[in-house]
Write an enzyme that holds these catalytic residues in place. Sequence first.
Site, short mmCIF file in Angstrom:
data_model
loop_
_atom_site.label_atom_id
_atom_site.label_comp_id
_atom_site.label_asym_id
_atom_site.label_seq_id
_atom_site.Cartn_x
_atom_site.Cartn_y
_atom_site.Cartn_z
N LYS A 166 0.92 -1.13 -0.12
CA LYS A 166 -0.06 -0.05 -0.02
C LYS A 166 1.11 1.29 -0.03
O LYS A 166 2.15 1.24 0.44
CB LYS A 166 -0.94 0.04 1.08
N ASP A 206 -6.90 4.43 -4.49
CA ASP A 206 -7.77 4.38 -3.15
C ASP A 206 -8.36 5.74 -2.93
O ASP A 206 -8.49 6.61 -3.91
CB ASP A 206 -6.70 3.97 -2.12
P1 NDP Z 1 -12.96 7.76 -2.85
O1 NDP Z 1 -11.96 8.78 -2.59
O2 NDP Z 1 -13.63 7.64 -4.00
O3 NDP Z 1 -14.32 8.00 -1.85
C1 NDP Z 1 -14.07 8.12 -0.55
C2 NDP Z 1 -15.52 8.50 0.07
O4 NDP Z 1 -15.20 8.20 1.49
C3 NDP Z 1 -15.85 9.98 -0.14
O5 NDP Z 1 -16.96 10.16 -0.06
C4 NDP Z 1 -15.16 10.55 1.10
O6 NDP Z 1 -15.85 12.02 1.47
C5 NDP Z 1 -15.61 9.81 2.15
N1 NDP Z 1 -14.18 9.80 3.35
C6 NDP Z 1 -13.18 9.82 3.21
N2 NDP Z 1 -12.59 10.20 4.37
C7 NDP Z 1 -13.67 9.95 5.25
C8 NDP Z 1 -13.75 10.69 6.58
N3 NDP Z 1 -12.68 10.80 7.55
N4 NDP Z 1 -14.80 10.52 7.26
C9 NDP Z 1 -16.08 10.40 6.62
N5 NDP Z 1 -16.06 10.34 5.21
C10 NDP Z 1 -15.00 10.16 4.51
O7 NDP Z 1 -12.52 6.41 -2.23
P2 NDP Z 1 -12.83 4.81 -2.60
O8 NDP Z 1 -14.27 4.98 -2.60
O9 NDP Z 1 -11.92 4.33 -3.50
O10 NDP Z 1 -12.49 4.24 -1.24
C11 NDP Z 1 -13.48 3.97 0.07
C12 NDP Z 1 -12.93 3.02 0.81
O11 NDP Z 1 -12.91 1.63 0.21
C13 NDP Z 1 -11.60 3.35 1.60
O12 NDP Z 1 -11.50 2.70 2.71
C14 NDP Z 1 -10.30 2.50 0.54
O13 NDP Z 1 -9.38 1.90 1.35
C15 NDP Z 1 -11.81 1.25 0.36
N6 NDP Z 1 -11.42 0.36 -0.86
C16 NDP Z 1 -11.39 1.07 -2.01
C17 NDP Z 1 -11.17 0.34 -3.29
C18 NDP Z 1 -11.07 1.11 -4.65
O14 NDP Z 1 -10.99 0.06 -5.42
N7 NDP Z 1 -11.29 2.08 -4.69
C19 NDP Z 1 -10.74 -1.35 -3.04
C20 NDP Z 1 -10.93 -1.84 -1.89
C21 NDP Z 1 -10.99 -1.10 -0.61
P3 NDP Z 1 -15.24 13.26 1.20
O15 NDP Z 1 -15.25 13.41 -0.37
O16 NDP Z 1 -16.04 14.33 1.90
O17 NDP Z 1 -13.63 13.14 1.72
#
Ligand code: NDP
Length: 489
Positions: A166, A206
């Site tokens: 990572k 991510d």
């Molecule tokens: P994105 O950046 O596309 O979206 C993240 C989302 O989570 C946004 O809506 C963001 O809101 C919100 N968010 C981030 N930080 C916080 C916080 N501290 N409190 C509340 N909301 C928060 O990321 P992904 O959708 O790619 O990833 C989301 C999760 O899934 C992560 O844990 C990631 O590690 C996991 N993941 C992702 C994969 C992928 O293929 N993308 C694969 C496997 C796991 P805001 O815009 O306001 O920050």
Amino acid sequence: MQTGEHKPPFLFLCYNHAQIKVQIKPEGIQKVSNAVLEVKNPYLAEVIEKTKAKNANEPEFIQAMEEVLSTIEPVVDKHKDEYQKNALLERLVEPERVISFRVPWIDDKGQVQVNRGYRVQFNGSIGPYKGGLRFHPSVNQSILKFLGFEQIFKNALTGLPIGGGKGGSDFDPKGKSDNEVMRFCQSFMNELQKHIGQDVDVPAGDIGVGAREIGYLFGQYRKIRNVYEAGVLTGKGLEYGGSLARKEATGYGLMYFMREMLKEHKIELNGKTAIISGSGNVAIYAAEKAAEYGIKVVAMSDSSGCVYDKDGINIETVKFIKEIERGRIKEYVEQHKGAEYFENDGSVPPIYKIKADIILPCATQNDINLETAKILVANGAIAVGEGANMPTTPDAINYFLENGVLFAPGKAANAGGVATSALEMVQNSMRFYWSYEEVNQKLDIIMTKIFARCKASAYEYGVKDNYVAGANIAAFRKIARAMKAQGII
Ligand code: NDP
């Protein structure tokens, strides 16, 4: 539960040093009594304590490490002498390599900014290191070590030849211009390119790293290395080596896993309600697939607050706001008059106060704590599926299990993203691309098999229906065998 299967009246589930006596019901798990016990195996207990002491300032890593190690006790019991002699667990919790570097870049005003970049190459025993890059101000070594550690097990569960890693930076892409993001990505890659390669380490996206960032990173890699090495990054655009269905893969994969888990417990998806935290890549495509299964998604969120739409969230509106406009979720209510917006107030995130059958945390780590879990259980939740990595604290997971809520752990349930990234690498090597339907079908098969592996391992080791332990055990056994075969390295 299949007919003719052995049906023990009680089972002992071990989770995070806690042993829980449960009664198996056809639907879900009902807790009968609960006693907190330390891990009994002295070797395992010693490794946990030493790892905690050695990494005392890395709470997220400790949390992830403890969750895994405390659930693999039955396997360690069987192989204690061999593991101890080879220091297998001690080697497992120590990353093969942690790289940390300076990332200087120039903002639009001409001011030089400096961020910190990282790549954690945790375990390469079953394939090249593989795992995303996270750009978020909260990023530090502890968070990346927790994510890298989780990734080892997740990648092993996919059945594909990928190791765990990572990386990322404390850079915040929010509010930055495209040019600033490009200059940051180029500077980040100036250093990262020394440590990656299609057979070495293959980063992906991510939080904060989507198609735009991957494009800039790939461009700089190509420029510096003077090679078209498509398999060095995944999550690429379709025009330059990306895979169809990669964008949808994590969210869709989560729902394929949920479908299998609920089917196992004879629960229909059609007609259920769901809340999905986050509104990024994972959340959006989980919502899309959920709707396809007849689930009404009533709320989604971002880090500022959540929207509630009793008629069901319109996914196309969310996609437009987040993917095209890069806007905030509260803009949803401007287009859907019946919907309401609730701002975060620092206590329990408002989305978790909304009643729903299925809970899909798809935002970030430690989003659901014990207090939140109690609200969700009181509101009648029947299943939780982790789209994010480690969004549920250990005591909250315990509470769900104790109260008969089915629980799909992230390292299994969100593995569809990395699995499809591995399929992207296969296509890059073949220089031939599969159709959307072909990739999506392979993803469905992979997720179905992951659920089967979690279920089988949980059953074999006497923790039936505990998919947290099942996932950890299934993945650990594979990694342990590979590490043993490769000698002391
Ligand atoms: P994105 O950046 O596309 O979206 C993240 C989302 O989570 C946004 O809506 C963001 O809101 C919100 N968010 C981030 N930080 C916080 C916080 N501290 N409190 C509340 N909301 C928060 O990321 P992904 O959708 O790619 O990833 C989301 C999760 O899934 C992560 O844990 C990631 O590690 C996991 N993941 C992702 C994969 C992928 O293929 N993308 C694969 C496997 C796991 P805001 O815009 O306001 O920050």
